[in-house]
Design an enzyme around this catalytic site. Structure first.
Site, PDB file in Angstrom:
ATOM      1  CG  ASN A  52      -0.635  -0.246   2.487  1.00  0.00           C
ATOM      2  OD1 ASN A  52       0.690  -0.733   2.540  1.00  0.00           O
ATOM      3  ND2 ASN A  52      -1.182   0.144   3.635  1.00  0.00           N
ATOM      4  CB  VAL A  53       1.492   3.557  -2.092  1.00  0.00           C
ATOM      5  CG1 VAL A  53       2.263   5.272  -2.412  1.00  0.00           C
ATOM      6  CG2 VAL A  53       2.464   2.750  -2.574  1.00  0.00           C
ATOM      7  CD  GLU A  54      -1.574   5.006   4.632  1.00  0.00           C
ATOM      8  OE1 GLU A  54      -0.989   5.764   5.400  1.00  0.00           O
ATOM      9  OE2 GLU A  54      -2.103   3.867   5.010  1.00  0.00           O
ATOM     10  CB  CYS A  63      -5.407  -1.043  -1.442  1.00  0.00           C
ATOM     11  SG  CYS A  63      -6.849  -0.372  -0.132  1.00  0.00           S
ATOM     12  CD  GLU A  65      -5.815  -5.717  -1.423  1.00  0.00           C
ATOM     13  OE1 GLU A  65      -5.388  -4.552  -1.226  1.00  0.00           O
ATOM     14  OE2 GLU A  65      -6.453  -6.191  -0.629  1.00  0.00           O
ATOM     15  CB  CYS A  96     -10.925  -2.855   1.326  1.00  0.00           C
ATOM     16  SG  CYS A  96     -10.526  -2.082  -0.193  1.00  0.00           S
ATOM     17  CB  CYS A  99      -9.081  -4.488  -2.896  1.00  0.00           C
ATOM     18  SG  CYS A  99      -8.016  -3.055  -2.883  1.00  0.00           S
TER      19      CYS A  99
HETATM   20  N1  THU Z   1      -5.352  -1.436   3.076  1.00  0.00           N
HETATM   21  C1  THU Z   1      -4.770  -2.290   1.997  1.00  0.00           C
HETATM   22  O1  THU Z   1      -3.618  -2.049   1.213  1.00  0.00           O
HETATM   23  N2  THU Z   1      -5.667  -3.197   1.168  1.00  0.00           N
HETATM   24  C2  THU Z   1      -6.837  -3.593   2.024  1.00  0.00           C
HETATM   25  O2  THU Z   1      -7.378  -4.397   1.472  1.00  0.00           O
HETATM   26  C3  THU Z   1      -7.133  -3.141   3.130  1.00  0.00           C
HETATM   27  C4  THU Z   1      -6.589  -1.785   3.602  1.00  0.00           C
HETATM   28  C5  THU Z   1      -4.505  -0.581   3.190  1.00  0.00           C
HETATM   29  C6  THU Z   1      -5.097   1.023   2.985  1.00  0.00           C
HETATM   30  C7  THU Z   1      -4.210   1.874   4.155  1.00  0.00           C
HETATM   31  O3  THU Z   1      -3.247   2.019   3.640  1.00  0.00           O
HETATM   32  C8  THU Z   1      -4.286   0.920   5.537  1.00  0.00           C
HETATM   33  O4  THU Z   1      -4.482  -0.458   4.612  1.00  0.00           O
HETATM   34  C9  THU Z   1      -5.234   1.132   6.257  1.00  0.00           C
HETATM   35  O5  THU Z   1      -6.710   1.329   5.973  1.00  0.00           O
END
Ligand code: THU
Length: 143
Positions: A52-54, A63, A65, A96, A99
Protein backbone atom coordinates in the site's frame (compact mmCIF):
# COMPACT_ATOMS: atom_id res chain seq x y z
CA UNK A 1 6.68 -20.38 -17.78
CA UNK A 2 4.79 -23.00 -15.83
CA UNK A 3 1.04 -22.85 -15.72
CA UNK A 4 -0.51 -22.68 -12.27
CA UNK A 5 -3.64 -24.45 -11.20
CA UNK A 6 -5.93 -23.03 -8.57
CA UNK A 7 -6.48 -26.43 -7.04
CA UNK A 8 -6.16 -25.70 -3.28
CA UNK A 9 -3.64 -28.48 -2.72
CA UNK A 10 -1.28 -27.23 -5.43
CA UNK A 11 -0.82 -23.75 -3.92
CA UNK A 12 2.13 -23.27 -1.55
CA UNK A 13 0.39 -20.74 0.70
CA UNK A 14 3.38 -20.43 3.06
CA UNK A 15 5.64 -19.45 0.14
CA UNK A 16 3.05 -17.03 -1.25
CA UNK A 17 2.59 -15.44 2.20
CA UNK A 18 6.38 -15.03 2.46
CA UNK A 19 6.27 -12.97 -0.75
CA UNK A 20 3.44 -10.88 0.73
CA UNK A 21 5.46 -10.33 3.90
CA UNK A 22 8.43 -9.14 1.85
CA UNK A 23 6.17 -6.81 -0.16
CA UNK A 24 4.90 -5.44 3.14
CA UNK A 25 8.35 -3.99 3.87
CA UNK A 26 7.93 -1.67 0.84
CA UNK A 27 4.68 -0.09 2.04
CA UNK A 28 4.51 3.71 2.35
CA UNK A 29 2.21 4.26 5.31
CA UNK A 30 3.10 7.48 7.18
CA UNK A 31 -0.57 8.11 8.02
CA UNK A 32 -2.17 4.83 9.05
CA UNK A 33 1.11 3.10 10.03
CA UNK A 34 -0.63 -0.05 8.79
CA UNK A 35 1.55 -1.68 6.12
CA UNK A 36 -0.09 -4.23 3.84
CA UNK A 37 1.65 -6.62 1.48
CA UNK A 38 -0.22 -8.65 -1.12
CA UNK A 39 0.96 -11.51 -3.32
CA UNK A 40 -0.65 -13.58 -6.02
CA UNK A 41 0.03 -16.32 -8.53
CA UNK A 42 -1.02 -15.84 -12.15
CA UNK A 43 -2.47 -18.52 -14.41
CA UNK A 44 0.87 -18.78 -16.24
CA UNK A 45 2.78 -19.25 -12.98
CA UNK A 46 4.20 -15.79 -12.29
CA UNK A 47 4.29 -14.56 -8.69
CA UNK A 48 3.43 -10.89 -8.31
CA UNK A 49 3.13 -8.61 -5.31
CA UNK A 50 2.29 -5.13 -4.11
CA UNK A 51 2.24 -2.88 -1.06
CA UNK A 52 0.00 0.00 0.00
CA UNK A 53 1.04 3.57 -0.79
CA UNK A 54 -0.71 6.33 1.16
CA UNK A 55 -1.18 10.01 0.40
CA UNK A 56 -1.54 13.20 2.46
CA UNK A 57 -4.96 13.40 0.83
CA UNK A 58 -6.02 10.25 2.66
CA UNK A 59 -8.72 9.18 0.24
CA UNK A 60 -6.14 8.81 -2.52
CA UNK A 61 -4.45 5.92 -0.73
CA UNK A 62 -3.55 3.03 -3.00
CA UNK A 63 -4.18 -0.35 -1.36
CA UNK A 64 -1.64 -3.14 -1.77
CA UNK A 65 -4.03 -4.79 -4.23
CA UNK A 66 -3.82 -1.74 -6.52
CA UNK A 67 -0.05 -2.14 -6.74
CA UNK A 68 -0.45 -5.87 -7.29
CA UNK A 69 -2.89 -5.38 -10.17
CA UNK A 70 -0.58 -2.79 -11.71
CA UNK A 71 2.26 -5.30 -11.45
CA UNK A 72 0.04 -7.92 -13.08
CA UNK A 73 -0.31 -5.76 -16.17
CA UNK A 74 3.28 -4.53 -16.14
CA UNK A 75 4.53 -8.12 -16.23
CA UNK A 76 2.34 -9.54 -18.96
CA UNK A 77 -1.27 -9.41 -17.77
CA UNK A 78 -3.34 -12.56 -17.41
CA UNK A 79 -5.53 -13.92 -14.66
CA UNK A 80 -4.99 -14.46 -10.93
CA UNK A 81 -5.38 -17.96 -9.52
CA UNK A 82 -4.29 -17.48 -5.89
CA UNK A 83 -4.00 -14.46 -3.59
CA UNK A 84 -2.94 -13.60 -0.07
CA UNK A 85 -2.49 -10.37 1.88
CA UNK A 86 -0.80 -9.62 5.21
CA UNK A 87 -0.34 -6.80 7.71
CA UNK A 88 2.91 -5.70 9.35
CA UNK A 89 2.68 -8.53 11.90
CA UNK A 90 2.23 -11.17 9.23
CA UNK A 91 -1.47 -11.59 9.99
CA UNK A 92 -3.82 -12.18 7.09
CA UNK A 93 -5.76 -9.12 5.93
CA UNK A 94 -9.10 -9.35 4.13
CA UNK A 95 -9.15 -7.26 0.96
CA UNK A 96 -11.41 -4.23 1.42
CA UNK A 97 -14.63 -4.03 -0.60
CA UNK A 98 -13.12 -1.95 -3.41
CA UNK A 99 -10.20 -4.38 -3.70
CA UNK A 100 -12.46 -7.44 -3.85
CA UNK A 101 -13.98 -5.83 -6.94
CA UNK A 102 -10.50 -5.06 -8.27
CA UNK A 103 -9.39 -8.67 -7.78
CA UNK A 104 -12.62 -10.02 -9.29
CA UNK A 105 -11.94 -8.16 -12.54
CA UNK A 106 -8.63 -9.99 -12.94
CA UNK A 107 -9.53 -13.38 -11.46
CA UNK A 108 -9.37 -16.75 -13.15
CA UNK A 109 -12.55 -18.78 -12.59
CA UNK A 110 -12.38 -20.27 -9.09
CA UNK A 111 -9.52 -18.00 -7.96
CA UNK A 112 -8.52 -18.85 -4.38
CA UNK A 113 -7.87 -16.37 -1.57
CA UNK A 114 -6.28 -17.01 1.81
CA UNK A 115 -8.67 -15.32 4.23
CA UNK A 116 -9.12 -14.87 7.97
CA UNK A 117 -11.59 -17.76 7.81
CA UNK A 118 -9.65 -20.13 5.56
CA UNK A 119 -9.21 -20.61 1.83
CA UNK A 120 -12.15 -19.18 -0.12
CA UNK A 121 -13.01 -18.62 -3.76
CA UNK A 122 -13.39 -15.19 -5.29
CA UNK A 123 -17.14 -15.88 -5.66
CA UNK A 124 -17.39 -16.44 -1.92
CA UNK A 125 -15.76 -13.13 -1.04
CA UNK A 126 -17.71 -11.10 -3.61
CA UNK A 127 -20.94 -12.98 -4.33
CA UNK A 128 -23.10 -12.06 -7.32
CA UNK A 129 -20.39 -9.66 -8.43
CA UNK A 130 -20.84 -6.99 -11.03
CA UNK A 131 -18.24 -7.38 -13.75
CA UNK A 132 -17.30 -7.22 -17.42
CA UNK A 133 -19.98 -9.81 -18.31
CA UNK A 134 -22.79 -7.45 -17.30
CA UNK A 135 -21.39 -4.73 -19.55
CA UNK A 136 -21.00 -7.15 -22.48
CA UNK A 137 -24.54 -8.51 -22.01
CA UNK A 138 -25.97 -5.01 -21.97
CA UNK A 139 -24.06 -4.08 -25.11
CA UNK A 140 -25.19 -7.27 -26.86
CA UNK A 141 -28.86 -6.60 -26.00
CA UNK A 142 -28.82 -2.93 -27.04
CA UNK A 143 -30.25 -1.81 -30.39
N1 THU B 1 -5.31 -1.51 2.91
C1 THU B 1 -4.83 -2.24 1.86
O1 THU B 1 -3.73 -1.99 1.36
N2 THU B 1 -5.59 -3.28 1.40
C2 THU B 1 -6.80 -3.64 1.93
O2 THU B 1 -7.47 -4.48 1.36
C3 THU B 1 -7.24 -3.04 3.20
C4 THU B 1 -6.60 -1.74 3.53
C5 THU B 1 -4.50 -0.37 3.40
C6 THU B 1 -5.05 0.98 3.02
C7 THU B 1 -4.41 1.86 4.09
O3 THU B 1 -3.11 2.26 3.61
C8 THU B 1 -4.22 0.94 5.29
O4 THU B 1 -4.44 -0.38 4.81
C9 THU B 1 -5.21 1.23 6.42
O5 THU B 1 -6.52 1.25 5.93
Amino acid sequence: MNSASNDTASIDWDALRAVANEANTHAYVPYSKFPVGAAAITADGRVISGANVENASYGLTLCAECALVSSLHMTGGGRLVAFTCVDGHGNIVMPCGRCRQLLYEHSAPGMLLETVSGIKTIDEVIPDAFGPRQLAEFEASAD
